[in-house]
Write a protein that holds these residues in place. Structure first.
Motif, mmCIF file in Angstrom:
data_model
loop_
_atom_site.group_PDB
_atom_site.id
_atom_site.type_symbol
_atom_site.label_atom_id
_atom_site.label_comp_id
_atom_site.label_asym_id
_atom_site.label_seq_id
_atom_site.Cartn_x
_atom_site.Cartn_y
_atom_site.Cartn_z
ATOM 1 N N ASN A 218 -7.965 4.479 13.321
ATOM 2 C CA ASN A 218 -7.455 3.381 14.214
ATOM 3 C C ASN A 218 -8.256 2.342 13.643
ATOM 4 O O ASN A 218 -8.927 2.526 12.700
ATOM 5 C CB ASN A 218 -7.766 3.708 15.598
ATOM 6 N N MET B 192 -2.978 1.054 16.425
ATOM 7 C CA MET B 192 -3.415 0.014 17.169
ATOM 8 C C MET B 192 -3.206 -0.011 18.530
ATOM 9 O O MET B 192 -2.960 -0.976 19.247
ATOM 10 C CB MET B 192 -3.152 -1.239 16.479
ATOM 11 N N GLY B 193 -3.174 1.190 19.261
ATOM 12 C CA GLY B 193 -3.206 1.475 20.528
ATOM 13 C C GLY B 193 -1.836 0.781 20.969
ATOM 14 O O GLY B 193 -0.917 1.005 20.274
ATOM 15 N N LYS B 194 -1.729 -0.231 22.083
ATOM 16 C CA LYS B 194 -0.649 -0.868 22.490
ATOM 17 C C LYS B 194 -0.045 -1.816 21.757
ATOM 18 O O LYS B 194 1.047 -2.315 21.992
ATOM 19 C CB LYS B 194 -1.056 -1.331 24.023
ATOM 20 N N GLY C 146 0.945 -0.852 18.781
ATOM 21 C CA GLY C 146 1.617 0.018 17.584
ATOM 22 C C GLY C 146 0.903 0.180 16.577
ATOM 23 O O GLY C 146 -0.161 1.141 16.620
ATOM 24 N N VAL D 240 0.723 3.270 31.231
ATOM 25 C CA VAL D 240 -0.183 4.103 30.631
ATOM 26 C C VAL D 240 -0.920 4.862 31.619
ATOM 27 O O VAL D 240 -1.349 4.245 32.670
ATOM 28 C CB VAL D 240 -1.265 3.424 29.642
ATOM 29 N N GLY E 216 -3.865 9.394 19.387
ATOM 30 C CA GLY E 216 -4.112 9.302 18.153
ATOM 31 C C GLY E 216 -3.440 10.687 17.538
ATOM 32 O O GLY E 216 -2.828 10.800 16.451
ATOM 33 N N GLY F 180 2.824 9.345 20.099
ATOM 34 C CA GLY F 180 1.499 8.508 20.623
ATOM 35 C C GLY F 180 1.790 8.039 22.039
ATOM 36 O O GLY F 180 1.070 8.213 22.975
ATOM 37 N N MET F 181 3.056 7.247 22.142
ATOM 38 C CA MET F 181 3.187 6.479 23.405
ATOM 39 C C MET F 181 3.523 7.601 24.531
ATOM 40 O O MET F 181 3.194 7.617 25.805
ATOM 41 C CB MET F 181 4.640 5.822 23.366
HETATM 42 P P1 ADP Z 1 -6.508 6.791 18.736
HETATM 43 O O1 ADP Z 1 -6.467 7.704 19.840
HETATM 44 O O2 ADP Z 1 -6.607 7.526 17.532
HETATM 45 O O3 ADP Z 1 -7.707 5.540 18.884
HETATM 46 P P2 ADP Z 1 -4.369 4.792 19.195
HETATM 47 O O4 ADP Z 1 -5.232 4.172 20.284
HETATM 48 O O5 ADP Z 1 -4.168 3.534 18.205
HETATM 49 O O6 ADP Z 1 -5.078 5.994 18.611
HETATM 50 O O7 ADP Z 1 -3.069 5.268 19.750
HETATM 51 C C1 ADP Z 1 -2.187 6.153 18.925
HETATM 52 C C2 ADP Z 1 -0.497 5.641 19.093
HETATM 53 O O8 ADP Z 1 -0.436 5.775 20.790
HETATM 54 C C3 ADP Z 1 -0.518 4.041 19.146
HETATM 55 O O9 ADP Z 1 -0.188 3.717 17.939
HETATM 56 C C4 ADP Z 1 0.812 3.908 19.999
HETATM 57 O O10 ADP Z 1 1.843 4.509 19.489
HETATM 58 C C5 ADP Z 1 0.205 5.014 21.326
HETATM 59 N N1 ADP Z 1 -0.518 4.103 22.272
HETATM 60 C C6 ADP Z 1 -2.031 4.321 22.593
HETATM 61 N N2 ADP Z 1 -2.290 3.395 23.451
HETATM 62 C C7 ADP Z 1 -1.228 2.909 23.965
HETATM 63 C C8 ADP Z 1 -0.844 1.934 24.843
HETATM 64 N N3 ADP Z 1 -1.862 1.483 25.714
HETATM 65 N N4 ADP Z 1 0.402 1.487 25.210
HETATM 66 C C9 ADP Z 1 1.224 1.986 24.441
HETATM 67 N N5 ADP Z 1 1.191 2.983 23.364
HETATM 68 C C10 ADP Z 1 -0.022 3.256 23.050
#
Ligand code: ADP
Length: 311
Positions: free
Chosen positions: A185, A223-225, A227, A246, A253, A281-282
């Protein structure tokens, strides 16, 4: 079959406490206990994606036995190296909209146990087409342990996805045998490059050009929300996802790594690989449990993910 490695698994215990009192007695009515550790989340989601998975790593004691029971209950094939020490508990206290975590560091492995695991790993590779390695190394093992695993995999021609952070990830990237894919991330990417990485296309494209990433086929910066931003070979992609409700983002991740592993092992197109990883992830964020997805919702959200190639 995909091999999902967790070197330091745990039983994750969550205690919801309405009003948490420090230096006092807190009673808990509903306790949730799950087999945890990043690699076990990956294994569970691969299995929920209806792909064959084998979970491995190192465990021991009654906590280790509980982990095996939970995996077996979920029909997840497993073959761990057993050691004479207890695996760890990780406790999350959910209170006042906050989460306070108490994480045991887990057992300290001996050099012989490390060697015994590498032997097991090598023999398991004959049954699998792709490997995921997730999380931190247990104490006692040398910092180059994942590199040794990569060397063994390379000899057998098996691609490996590494989802780790800090010094162990850095060491892996500096080694001559490269992982097939990594999924940092933004925070992990910044730590790796020892600089603050900005979440803009220009900045991400620039940093993924760093020679540290040479020879890695897929670099998925989640990158969480927002993408993800991806480098695949010499191509760059921005992936956008819909806004969703969420419930619990923990383990997203790991779900992304699971989606990546499943689509790659099915030899799917670049676009499908990236859309699958974002969708898992979503879907994980939409469930209360960590490392769970509802496959029935897969195509609906898959169709809302957009992959744009960057020139
Ligand atoms: P990590 O848990 O390793 O920090 P992320 O937070 O980037 O990873 O989340 C991984 C994937 O999960 C994102 O690329 C996205 O597809 C999904 N995701 C995570 N948080 C959100 C969110 N708030 N809204 C929508 N999708 C999310």
């Amino acid at each position: 079959m995909i091999l999902a490695v967790t070197m330091n698994p745990s039983v994750d215990i969550s205690y919801p406490i309405h009003e948490f009192k420090l230096d006092d007695v807190n009673r808990v009515e509903t306790v949730r206990k799950t087999a945890g550790g990043k690699g076990l989340n990956v294994a569970r989601i691969i299995s929920q994606m209806e792909e064959k998975v084998l979970a491995t790593g190192v465990l021991g004691g009654t906590i280790g036995e509980y982990i095996v029971q939970e995996l077996t209950k979920s029909d997840i094939e497993n073959d761990f190296l057993r050691i004479n020490q207890e695996s760890r508990n990780c406790i999350a206290i959910l209170h006042d909209g906050k989460q306070t975590e108490i994480l045991e560091s887990g057992p300290t492995l001996t050099a012989d146990e490390g060697a015994a695991f590498l032997e097991k790993y090598e023999s398991l590779l004959s049954e699998v087409s792709l490997v995921t390695i997730s999380g931190s190394l247990p104490k006692g093992l040398q910092m180059n342990f994942y590199q040794q695993m990569l060397e063994i995999s390379h000899e057998k021609g098996i691609p490996v996805i590494v989802d780790s952070s800090g010094e162990s990830l850095r060491q892996v990237l500096l080694h001559k045998e490269k992982p097939f894919a990594i999924k940092p991330n933004i925070t992990e990417l910044s730590q790796l490059l020892r600089m603050e990485v900005k979440q803009t296309i220009g900045s991400l494209k620039h940093v993924l050009n760093n020679e540290l990433f040479n020879g890695i086929e897929w670099i998925v910066v989640s990158m969480g929300k927002d993408g993800a931003f991806v480098r695949h070979g010499e191509d760059y992609f921005r992936i956008t996802i819909p806004k969703i409700d969420v419930i619990n983002p923990v383990g997203s991740g790991d779900a992304t790594v699971a989606g990546l592993a499943v689509a790659l092992s099915r030899n799917q197109s670049v676009e499908t690989v990236l859309k699958t990883a974002m969708t898992t992830g979503m879907l994980n964020t939409m469930e209360a449990g960590t490392g769970y997805i509802d496959l029935a919702k897969f195509s609906q959200f898959f169709n809302l993910v957009k992959v744009t190639k960057i020139d």
